[in-house]
Design an enzyme around this catalytic site. Structure first.
Site, PDB file in Angstrom:
ATOM      1  CD  GLN A 155       1.520  10.734  -5.105  1.00  0.00           C
ATOM      2  OE1 GLN A 155       1.307  11.079  -6.260  1.00  0.00           O
ATOM      3  NE2 GLN A 155       1.221  11.478  -4.077  1.00  0.00           N
TER       4      GLN A 155
ATOM      5  N   GLY B 240      10.971   7.202  -5.485  1.00  0.00           N
ATOM      6  CA  GLY B 240      10.641   8.589  -5.160  1.00  0.00           C
ATOM      7  C   GLY B 240       9.894   8.725  -3.846  1.00  0.00           C
TER       8      GLY B 240
ATOM      9  CB  CYS C 248     -18.650   0.045 -21.236  1.00  0.00           C
ATOM     10  SG  CYS C 248     -18.158   1.652 -20.597  1.00  0.00           S
TER      11      CYS C 248
ATOM     12  CB  CYS D  80     -14.107   1.547 -14.850  1.00  0.00           C
ATOM     13  SG  CYS D  80     -15.193   2.975 -14.922  1.00  0.00           S
TER      14      CYS D  80
ATOM     15  CD  GLU E  63      -3.014  -0.501  -0.141  1.00  0.00           C
ATOM     16  OE1 GLU E  63      -3.109   0.689  -0.465  1.00  0.00           O
ATOM     17  OE2 GLU E  63      -3.597  -1.414  -0.755  1.00  0.00           O
TER      18      GLU E  63
ATOM     19  CB  CYS F 269     -22.839   1.558 -15.555  1.00  0.00           C
ATOM     20  SG  CYS F 269     -21.898   3.049 -15.837  1.00  0.00           S
TER      21      CYS F 269
ATOM     22  CB  THR G 265       2.601  15.027  -7.743  1.00  0.00           C
ATOM     23  OG1 THR G 265       3.073  13.741  -7.362  1.00  0.00           O
ATOM     24  CG2 THR G 265       1.116  14.963  -8.008  1.00  0.00           C
TER      25      THR G 265
ATOM     26  CE1 TYR H 293      -7.275   3.552  -0.754  1.00  0.00           C
ATOM     27  CE2 TYR H 293      -4.898   3.593  -0.336  1.00  0.00           C
ATOM     28  CZ  TYR H 293      -5.997   3.052  -0.982  1.00  0.00           C
ATOM     29  OH  TYR H 293      -5.830   1.986  -1.831  1.00  0.00           O
TER      30      TYR H 293
HETATM   31 FE1  SF4 Z   1     -17.131   2.016 -15.950  1.00  0.00          FE
HETATM   32 FE2  SF4 Z   1     -19.776   2.024 -16.245  1.00  0.00          FE
HETATM   33 FE3  SF4 Z   1     -18.242   1.406 -18.305  1.00  0.00          FE
HETATM   34 FE4  SF4 Z   1     -18.449  -0.252 -16.227  1.00  0.00          FE
HETATM   35  S1  SF4 Z   1     -20.043   0.310 -17.655  1.00  0.00           S
HETATM   36  S2  SF4 Z   1     -16.560   0.338 -17.312  1.00  0.00           S
HETATM   37  S3  SF4 Z   1     -18.614   1.182 -14.528  1.00  0.00           S
HETATM   38  S4  SF4 Z   1     -18.313   3.358 -17.267  1.00  0.00           S
END
Ligand code: SF4
Length: 369
Positions: A48, A87, A205, A198, A43, A214, A308, A126
């Site tokens: 970065q 880094g 998709c 995604c 982690e 989605c 960055t 996080y």
């Molecule tokens: Fe991302 Fe929606 Fe496409 Fe799935 S369907 S990859 S969640 S944009």
């Protein structure tokens, strides 16, 4: 919409996502055993940094430092050397400080408690959440940039992600969708979906296991989500340094412990002042940092490194000290060394200086210089 969906929708979403993860997850080394120590290191390294690089460094690190006590006992120099090239060296120093803190408290492993994790250097909200869910399989939602992008598309969020209202919506969504029965796999599945399918540009998709949930896909807004925020322009920083050599040995110095690259080594140098040329800056910096009047310095190599928020241009000059140099008066370093070309590679450097060392080695300087 999935973030306000009914219970059956949410269960379906989780199941599809986790099933996809089991089939398509990348075989990352810390996923073999989910040892808490290894998850922690992965982690911190992953912040970065691209996953391919992390995997390479991770394997080497775990071989060299197999557990918390090994990190605690190691010399700082060995820790920094193992981190060299990743880094943001404060991450490595924090790992060692945390390991020492744990060993002093009689522990040999990192804790499975949020507050105790947060009390360790380098572990923010996080990272603590990621460790709890991935290493200890606790039902804690984890939201990194990948997850937020996926959520923005799933729920077709039409506000910038950083807005307070959006952050609240994302937090509720993360909590609602979290699979309490298999948080380890669910959280990683979400992050993996963002990394592999995604993606920021051109999400695939057709391969998405949760496309039926989605909203952005349904109303054809995928390419506009998440809403872009104004990009920050990088700040330019110009630096110069002097590579001084005498009888086949190079002068390097170790930065003070409490500065940005504390503990790393470098050639004497620093930022250009107003109206100063790189050459003038190198001469001035050498004098200020060692007390030496620089010899005839000639341009050697200019390297650029991107962080960055900054773009650092380092102008490297080189010069030979013909007479034996007197003891330097160090003002920006804790110690110095005169080392051969081969020995130069044994020390850890900030990125720009490391590039200069690589050029020196490549050109076999000064033999061919
Ligand atoms: Fe991302 Fe929606 Fe496409 Fe799935 S369907 S990859 S969640 S944009």
């Amino acid at each position: 919409m999935i973030d306000k969906g009914n219970a059956a929708d949410i269960v379906d979403f989780r199941q599809r996502l986790v099933a996809w993860f089991h089939q398509y997850q990348r075989p990352l080394p810390w996923r073999e055993r989910y040892r808490p120590y290894e998850v922690w290191i992965s982690e911190i390294m992953g912040q970065q940094t691209q996953m391919e690089r992390v995997t390479h460094y991770f394997r080497r690190w775990v071989e060299q430092f197999p557990d918390v006590p090994a990190v605690a006992q190691a010399p700082e120099q060995a820790i920094l050397k193992a981190w060299e090239g990743l880094g943001y060296y404060s991450r490595a120093r924090n790992i060692q400080q945390a390991a020492r803190q744990l060993v002093e408290a009689g522990e040999t492993e990192i804790p499975n408690d949020y507050e105790q994790l947060r009390a360790l250097p380098g572990i923010g909200p996080y990272t603590a959440a990621a460790i709890l869910s991935i290493a200890f399989n606790q039902p804690v939602p984890v939201r990194d940039a990948n997850v937020e992008r996926v959520f923005a598309r799933l729920a077709n969020i039409d506000r910038p992600l950083k807005q307070t209202a959006t952050q609240k919506q994302l937090a509720i969504m993360a909590q609602t969708l979290l699979d309490p029965l298999q948080p380890r796999h669910y959280n990683q599945a979400l992050m993996e979906l963002g990394a592999l399918v995604c993606m920021p540009k051109k999400p695939d998709c057709t391969r998405c296991p949760v496309h039926m949930h989605c909203r952005a896909l349904k109303i054809d807004t995928v390419e506009f989500r998440p809403l872009p925020t104004g990009k920050q322009k990088k700040i330019d920083i110009n630096m110069a340094c002097g590579i001084l050599h005498h009888r086949g040995r190079f002068f390097i110095q170790q930065r003070l412990a409490d500065d940005i690259w504390g503990g790393l080594w470098e050639f004497p140098g620093g930022r250009l002042e107003q109206g100063e040329s790189p050459h003038q800056a190198a001469i001035r910096e050498i004098f200020e940092e060692t007390g030496w009047r620089a010899p005839q310095l000639v341009p050697f190599e200019t390297v650029v490194h991107h962080y960055t928020r900054y773009r650092v241009t380092l102008h490297g000059f080189i010069g030979e000290l013909s007479t034996a140099p007197k003891e330097p008066v160090l003002t920006a370093a804790q110690q110095y060394a005169w080392v051969t070309l081969a020995e130069l590679s044994e020390y850890p450097y900030p990125a720009g200086h490391r590039q200069l060392v690589a050029v020196l080695r490549r050109e076999n300087f000064p033999e061919n210089g």
